[in-house]
Each structure stands twice: as C-alpha cells, then as structure tokens.
Design a protein around this motif. Structure first.
Motif, PDB file in Angstrom:
ATOM      1  N   PRO A  70       0.710  -1.157  -0.019  1.00  0.00           N
ATOM      2  CA  PRO A  70       0.186   0.029  -0.075  1.00  0.00           C
ATOM      3  C   PRO A  70       0.867   1.332   0.096  1.00  0.00           C
ATOM      4  O   PRO A  70       0.643   2.276  -0.919  1.00  0.00           O
ATOM      5  CB  PRO A  70      -0.770  -0.135   1.363  1.00  0.00           C
ATOM      6  N   ASN A  71       1.979   1.183   0.750  1.00  0.00           N
ATOM      7  CA  ASN A  71       2.480   2.670   0.832  1.00  0.00           C
ATOM      8  C   ASN A  71       3.643   2.581  -0.332  1.00  0.00           C
ATOM      9  O   ASN A  71       3.843   3.963  -0.811  1.00  0.00           O
ATOM     10  CB  ASN A  71       3.477   2.831   2.054  1.00  0.00           C
ATOM     11  N   VAL A  87       4.506   6.934   7.997  1.00  0.00           N
ATOM     12  CA  VAL A  87       3.725   5.955   7.925  1.00  0.00           C
ATOM     13  C   VAL A  87       4.391   4.659   8.196  1.00  0.00           C
ATOM     14  O   VAL A  87       5.531   4.606   8.802  1.00  0.00           O
ATOM     15  CB  VAL A  87       3.480   5.573   6.254  1.00  0.00           C
ATOM     16  N   ASP A  88       3.881   3.537   8.468  1.00  0.00           N
ATOM     17  CA  ASP A  88       4.355   2.156   9.000  1.00  0.00           C
ATOM     18  C   ASP A  88       4.485   2.181  10.474  1.00  0.00           C
ATOM     19  O   ASP A  88       5.634   1.529  11.116  1.00  0.00           O
ATOM     20  CB  ASP A  88       5.586   1.753   8.185  1.00  0.00           C
ATOM     21  N   VAL A  89       3.988   3.080  11.192  1.00  0.00           N
ATOM     22  CA  VAL A  89       4.104   3.199  12.564  1.00  0.00           C
ATOM     23  C   VAL A  89       2.861   2.814  13.105  1.00  0.00           C
ATOM     24  O   VAL A  89       1.688   3.015  12.543  1.00  0.00           O
ATOM     25  CB  VAL A  89       4.254   4.653  13.071  1.00  0.00           C
ATOM     26  N   GLY A  97     -12.417   4.951  12.956  1.00  0.00           N
ATOM     27  CA  GLY A  97     -13.050   4.782  11.382  1.00  0.00           C
ATOM     28  C   GLY A  97     -11.631   5.043  10.359  1.00  0.00           C
ATOM     29  O   GLY A  97     -12.240   4.726   9.227  1.00  0.00           O
ATOM     30  N   LEU A  98     -10.765   5.460  10.608  1.00  0.00           N
ATOM     31  CA  LEU A  98      -9.877   5.717   9.479  1.00  0.00           C
ATOM     32  C   LEU A  98      -9.113   4.188   9.222  1.00  0.00           C
ATOM     33  O   LEU A  98      -8.824   3.493  10.316  1.00  0.00           O
ATOM     34  CB  LEU A  98      -8.582   6.679   9.879  1.00  0.00           C
ATOM     35  N   PRO A  99      -8.839   3.985   7.803  1.00  0.00           N
ATOM     36  CA  PRO A  99      -8.226   2.538   7.744  1.00  0.00           C
ATOM     37  C   PRO A  99      -6.929   2.227   8.066  1.00  0.00           C
ATOM     38  O   PRO A  99      -5.936   3.445   7.885  1.00  0.00           O
ATOM     39  CB  PRO A  99      -8.350   2.544   6.142  1.00  0.00           C
ATOM     40  N   LEU A 100      -6.566   1.364   8.537  1.00  0.00           N
ATOM     41  CA  LEU A 100      -5.130   1.122   9.139  1.00  0.00           C
ATOM     42  C   LEU A 100      -4.777  -0.242   8.337  1.00  0.00           C
ATOM     43  O   LEU A 100      -5.532  -0.898   7.772  1.00  0.00           O
ATOM     44  CB  LEU A 100      -4.967   0.999  10.332  1.00  0.00           C
ATOM     45  N   ALA A 107      -0.940   3.997   7.273  1.00  0.00           N
ATOM     46  CA  ALA A 107      -0.457   3.824   5.757  1.00  0.00           C
ATOM     47  C   ALA A 107      -0.699   5.214   5.276  1.00  0.00           C
ATOM     48  O   ALA A 107      -1.650   6.009   5.736  1.00  0.00           O
ATOM     49  CB  ALA A 107      -1.396   2.790   4.963  1.00  0.00           C
ATOM     50  N   CYS A 108      -0.327   5.564   3.942  1.00  0.00           N
ATOM     51  CA  CYS A 108      -0.703   6.687   3.124  1.00  0.00           C
ATOM     52  C   CYS A 108      -2.376   6.659   3.288  1.00  0.00           C
ATOM     53  O   CYS A 108      -2.928   7.705   3.370  1.00  0.00           O
ATOM     54  CB  CYS A 108      -0.306   6.762   1.661  1.00  0.00           C
TER      55      CYS A 108
END
Length: 136
Positions: A70-71, A87-89, A97-100, A107-108
C-alpha cells in the motif's frame, strides 16, 4: 409429534443450501477493469484523474489487487517531504474509522483517499488529525 427447533432449523438450512447456486471457485476472477495499452496512459502524470477517471492500472492489477504494498504504490509517484505524517508506525489510539493496515500501522490511505478526485484528505485537516491525536 412436535420436532425440536434445532431439527426444524437444520432442515431449513439443508433445503436452502440445496437450492443455492454452486459457484466454481477454480474459475478465474473477472477483471475489474481493462488496462489501457496506450503510450498516453503509460506516460500519464496523474493516475488519479486520467481523461476524467482513475487510471486503475497504475496501482492495481485487473483483479483489483495492488501492484505493490500500500505505501509503495503511493511512493512510486508521491514523495514525502517535511511535515508529512510518518507511515508504517503503529497507531495505538483509536483511529475512529480511519483505515489502518492489518497490523494497526498507519498507511498513506489512512489519511488520504486515493480514489477521490475531490479531496485528497479523508476529512478536513484539523478533524483528520484529532481523529487519532485528540485535541491539541
């Protein structure tokens, strides 16, 4: 004689399954899009808006899977500069509700909607930040 509910339920399920269509899982998945083979598509600067629509093949295979992680898909075109969120943390707090990513990593696409032409961010800037970081 009355039958127990479990027997009736099992019979109803067996009848429903017998009527259900059989799907062939060995059949190849249908393509979600047809790649554009033109040199113009290959040279497109903005895959998010190519001739008024997304150029899916830049990030996806025809079956919908990503062409890279994804990134990595994002960083193939976009560069991180000063002020970008890492990202990647691992996101420890609720992301509201934000996608991880599966391992709760940012992720971006956590903050950015790659399929939207209207707004790059999923929410207004301050609301987006406070979704994970609370009020500052």
């Amino acid at each position: 004689m009355r039958l127990p509910h479990t027997v009736l339920l099992a019979g109803a399920l067996a009848l429903a399954c017998a009527r259900a269509p059989v799907t062939d899982t060995s059949a190849p998945k249908q393509a979600l899009f047809v790649p554009d083979p033109s040199p113009e598509a290959a040279a497109a600067r903005d895959p998010h808006d190519f001739k008024g629509k997304a150029l899916c093949q830049r990030c996806h295979f025809p079956d919908g899977k990503l062409t890279a992680g994804p990134n990595a898909v994002c960083t193939a075109c976009h560069r991180f500069g000063h002020g970008n969120h890492p990202v990647d943390v691992v996101q420890k707090a609720d992301a509201h509700g934000l996608p991880l990513l599966a391992d709760r990593k940012v992720a971006c696409h956590t903050c950015h909607d790659p399929h939207s032409k209207k707004s790059v961010l999923r929410k207004p800037f301050n609301e987006l930040c406070t979704s994970c970081h609370g009020k500052h």
